[in-house]
Enzyme design. Structure first.
Site: not given
Ligand code: BGC
Ligand code: IFM
Length: 689
Positions: A361
């Protein structure tokens, strides 16, 4: 089971030789029904709290005036000697929960909350003779009426729901029976996959905790835990599709329903809302779409469901796009659009466009126009069009082929051929533009600069493409897979697990986005993301290295690392999203336990890749890949209404390879046990060699 309540069955026994006088206090603090409003709209919500006391039951009625259809209550099955319902009165000025005034003075005040902070506390005074035991059943319950049955009189709640519920758990024996029923339910679920091996950690995690976490994650997605406020992200498209991979064997009917819900949030072009709300099932407009890996996860989920159940009727289910019934198409068409989305979104190297991000993400490669301090979840002008993802390319080869197989099974040869052609081309694009010499590249940014290459100053190698490309079979014949996985071992491995990338980003880079905003070693910036450690472990099984696959499994396995709990710090039976990487101040410290795709992927890894029980379209395939010293093991697997008792022997201590399988005493050819209609038990002996 089937009761919206939490039961605490308390037994107090006097094991001393003297008589004891005890004052027993219960305590719960109620929320005011709206998590966000509770935390910010004090001018309103500190005046809305209302309670009602009826014998030993304390009703929490806040908001019933407006909604008139729900309330909660806290009760105990004996008469009480006192109660409190106002937090401030019970605790006393300036006190925390550790020493409430009422407890210190052994006297509830009989307070009636009106506004402020409603609680429920019972006081029970009792005496216990030497050896005497007393039991209590506390029930914290919730009642909700169907919308059309809102009660008439706005001043009075309808208590019949609470009375009925309390009558079910009025005695300790009733409570015990309810717990026994719940145990039986879980035993039934967990008995769908069990292993008896010489490794107690594998037995403990597989037989209970990993599967339990898969269920919790499937139910809660990323909505509410100690790390998620419950007010934010709802259900993720990619998250829920992956959660399903570790859950589908438990309750396939619920997986079916979930697949149809998720598919209904897809757009006509195959892209999807990144998240949707579990109650309305509507896509989340704030986040929108544009995460270009999302569509392909739907194929992964449906393939897993089909292999588990053989229920191809799901493909004919007519499912809306964007939740608009007028746009409905059969599920198979949804899968086709998922597949086509990648084909129609390729970049300059014929690799998939990454969009706002892929699985990672925080890898926001089109976000170069974002200024420091602006929020990361940007849409609109900051979304450049050209950044490409080698990770999505690997996914496309894996799940594009899976789509081709689904089409093959259903006789859609036109789609099948198209998918095989496209995956073949993508395979070639990865070889042409996705290989860096010793490992797979991660991506190209919006200026077509390499990401995850030896040419980069930081972030030279990333874990995700090494796992997914090898799982997809890319580079296996060409000898690249082994090289990529050796590079992972050499550059990303630590004693606590495999890091997401190295070297960590030590500064913020505008062309990379959120990833470089984290301090080195945390989260996506070189943390150990437990979610993709199993990808590497599975990839190792693809090339037959069972020793290494298992070593990776053990590093993040909660039970195996219980002895370093002071460092690891999360529950020794639950997977966490992240363990801090080598660059972090607290290397080895985990965060975000429970709601993580790690649960599902680890279960896929241990059950299918390592222990080797792989549901397939026509039956159960057995193909273990274990450490040479693992020894023999026994599995029981329920599959399509039958029970499989599987003994795996490994006399020569090989890591992979099946030399023979007998089913009910008869040798079969190959390692697929075909489903035989009407048969309820299969006794299987597998010889590795
Ligand atoms: C966070 C990431 C996280 C992600 C999950 C982001 O906003 O900062 O660290 O893994 O959301 O969807
Ligand atoms: O792939 C994502 C997931 O959708 C939410 N937690 C963090 C992962 C890596 O960014």
């Amino acid at each position: 089971m089937d009761a919206a309540c939490e039961i605490n069955h308390l037994k107090l026994k006097n094991t001393s030789s003297a008589k004891k006088q005890i004052s027993l206090f219960s305590y719960v603090e109620f929320c005011l029904w709206n998590a966000i409003d509770d935390m910010n709209n004090f001018q309103r919500n500190l005046s809305i709290g209302e309670v009602e006391i009826e014998g030993s039951t304390i009703y929490h009625k806040t908001e019933y005036r407006e909604r008139r259809n729900h309330y909660s209550f806290f009760s105990v099955n004996v008469p009480v000697d006192g109660f409190d319902t106002s937090r401030d009165v019970f605790l006393g000025a300036g006190n925390g929960n550790a020493i409430p005034d009422a407890v210190r003075e052994k006297k509830c005040r009989g307070s009636v909350a009106s506004g402020w902070y409603p609680i429920a506390s019972h006081q029970i005074n009792l005496s216990l003779a030497p050896g005497e035991e007393k039991e209590f059943v506390f029930v914290l319950g919730y009642c909700e009426n169907p919308e059309e049955e809102k009660w008439e009189s706005p001043g009075v709640i309808r208590k019949d729901g609470a009375h009925a519920l309390l009558a079910r758990f009025a005695t300790p024996r009733q409570a015990e029976a309810a717990f026994a029923q719940l145990n039986e339910y879980w035993d039934g679920l967990l008995s769908r996959f069990t292993v008896e091996s010489g490794n107690e950690h594998v037995n403990r995690m597989v037989n209970i905790w990993n599967q339990y976490q898969c269920m919790v994650t499937f139910n809660m997605s990323r909505s509410a835990s100690y790390y998620e406020s419950g007010t934010g992200r709802g259900m993720g498209f990619r998250d829920s599709c992956q959660d399903l991979l570790g859950f589908v064997h438990l309750i396939p009917e619920r997986a079916r329903e979930r697949i149809l819900d998720i598919a209904a949030t897809q757009f006509e072009d195959g892209s999807a809302y990144h998240q949707y709300q579990p109650l309305t099932k509507k896509g989340n407009l704030d986040i929108g779409s544009g995460f270009n890996d999302d569509p392909l996860w739907l194929i992964a989920a449906v393939a897993a469901y089909l292999k588990e159940t053989g229920d191809f009727s799901i493909l004919d289910e007519v499912v809306p796009f964007d939740n608009r019934p007028e746009l409905a198409q059969p599920l198979l068409e949804h899968l086709y659009r998922s597949f086509r989305y990648t084909c129609t979104h390729l970049g300059p190297h014929k690799l998939p466009l990454i969009g706002r991000a892929d699985w990672n993400d925080c890898l926001n490669l089109n976000c170069f126009s974002k200024e420091p301090g602006e929020p990361f979840q940007t849409t609109g002008p900051s979304e450049g069009p050209v950044a490409e993802s080698v990770f999505i390319a690997g996914m496309f080869v894996k799940y594009g082929r899976e789509f081709a197989e689904i089409c093959h099974q259903t006789g859609r040869t036109d789609y099948e051929e198209e998918a095989l052609r496209a995956t073949e081309q993508m395979y070639q694009s990865v070889l042409d533009a996705g290989w860096d010499g010793e490992w797979f590249l991660r991506a190209y940014d919006a200026s077509s600069e390499k990401i995850g290459s030896k040419e980069c100053r930081e972030g030279q190698i990333y874990i995700e493409p090494q796992g997914f490309c090898v799982m997809a079979g890319i580079g296996v014949e060409e000898g690249l897979a082994e090289k990529a996985l050796d590079s992972v071992k050499e550059r990303l491995d630590t004693k606590y697990g495999i890091m997401i990338l190295q070297p960590a980003y030590t500064q913020y880079y505008l062309n990379l986005g959120e990833i470089s905003s984290y301090p080195p070693g945390y989260k996506e910036n070189a943390g150990i993301f437990c979610h993709n450690n199993p990808w590497i472990s599975i990839a190792e099984t693809v090339i037959g290295r069972g020793d290494r696959a298992f070593e990776i499994y053990e590093k993040t396995c909660p039970s195996c690392i219980e002895h370093i709990s002071e460092i690891h710090r999360t529950e020794p039976y639950v997977y966490s999203q992240m363990i801090a990487g080598a660059d972090a101040f607290y290397h080895g410290e985990a965060k975000n336990s429970w709601l993580t795709g790690t649960a599902a992927w680890t279960f896929v890894n241990i059950s299918q890749a390592i222990l080797g029980v792989q549901p397939d379209y026509d039956g159960l395939r057995i193909d273990p890949c274990v450490p040479s010293s693992f020894g023999s093991f026994r599995l029981i697997r329920k599959f399509r209404g039958s029970t499989y008792y599987i003994d795996v022997e490994n006399p020569d201590g090989v890591q992979k390879g099946v030399s023979g399988i007998s089913v009910d005493g008869k040798e079969i050819a190959g390692n697929l046990i075909p489903v035989e209609a009407g048969k309820t038990e299969y006794h299987v002996t597998v010889r590795m060699g």
